[in-house]
Design an enzyme around this catalytic site. Sequence first.
Site, PDB file in Angstrom:
ATOM      1  CE1 TYR A 185      -6.643   2.987  -0.827  1.00 28.26           C
ATOM      2  CE2 TYR A 185      -4.264   3.194  -0.505  1.00 28.26           C
ATOM      3  CZ  TYR A 185      -5.357   2.502  -0.991  1.00 28.26           C
ATOM      4  OH  TYR A 185      -5.177   1.301  -1.621  1.00 28.26           O
ATOM      5  CG  ASP A 211      -7.825   4.359  -4.786  1.00 30.12           C
ATOM      6  OD1 ASP A 211      -9.065   4.355  -4.917  1.00 30.12           O
ATOM      7  OD2 ASP A 211      -7.075   3.703  -5.531  1.00 30.12           O
ATOM      8  CD  GLU A 219      -2.954  -0.920  -0.078  1.00 28.00           C
ATOM      9  OE1 GLU A 219      -2.958   0.159  -0.706  1.00 28.00           O
ATOM     10  OE2 GLU A 219      -3.654  -1.888  -0.405  1.00 28.00           O
TER      11      GLU A 219
END
Length: 333
Positions: A112, A130, A34
């Site tokens: 996020y 996102d 991520e």
Amino acid sequence: MEAWQKALLAWYRQNARPLPWRKEKDPYRILVSEVLLQQTRVAQAIPYYHRFLARFPTLKALREASLEEVLRVWQGAGYYRRAERLHRLSREVEALPPSFAALQELPGLGPYTAAAVASVAFGERVAAVDGNVRRVLSRLFALENPSPRELFSLAQGLLPEGEDPGEWNQALMELGAVVCLPRKPLCPACPLAAFCRGREAWARYPRPRRREAPEEGLAALVLLGRRGVYLERLAGRFRGLYGVPLFPEGELEARAQAFGVAPRYLAEVRHALTHRRLRVRVYGAPWDGEGEDPQAKPLPKLMEKILGEALPLLAHAGVVPLPHAEPHGIKPR
DNA sequence: AAACCGGGGAG
DNA sequence: CTCCCAGGTTT
């Protein structure tokens, strides 16, 4: 669960790309993916994902490494603060906390990333918004300029009951990445086409953001010593990495004087950042010092460009041959 | 709210 | 060339 939600999940289960982190459950590995994916395309992140985890397979391994080692592995991926913060994170916690709220307190994790890790790795029912999700939801509900708060609230309410929230989040993102493209949405192939309020005027949702990137004029000074190039640890831009002195054009004379050299002009290098276009005039000179091998240090791409132009010219001038100086680029990869 | 922070691929 | 990507932090 509404019809469009079923349609999206069914589509995702048939069409999900086999991305390397999709078969992982280790929260640390999810986190690394991520962070690498922040503002970075999947295709660009994948090689770094493998390289980073091969070198730092666990939070503990990352914690025991030096920042410079971490930056060397991150070299070329851009946004180097991400690596710095990930390294700092590894020293702040023994293990990743299993909640959205706690994750968001960690360095480098905003709304996020915290939501992505919480939902994918820990199954928490929290929406990850996102750029893809922003675009998909804006079009689906015909929202021209939704605020982050508004989008999160909307997305949170859309999480289907009884389904894996991580899978749901990824389904929305996947649709944005593969079908609901920014400038050329593939509506005929979209499982949500029949439900999409923005389909007819998709270009309005969301409203494109303006950005201008003013040009910045800089000078770089390549000093060739007895054993290599003079390198310094960079501050500000590219903090933590290494490179030759880089400064506003007007300071060239003063800098040259400080080093006791008379540089000559070698080349011009251009480099684009998100919010600036850099135009770097590269100067070089033989230097009465040691210097070092640039390949041994983490360098930003800009410095690779500068050295790739300067070193062949300086070497050709018969100044000092540098070990392994290649005609173009320092260290591809 | 706006500025800052990389690099690369697609159009 | 422009746009924008599985954003976050700082001011």
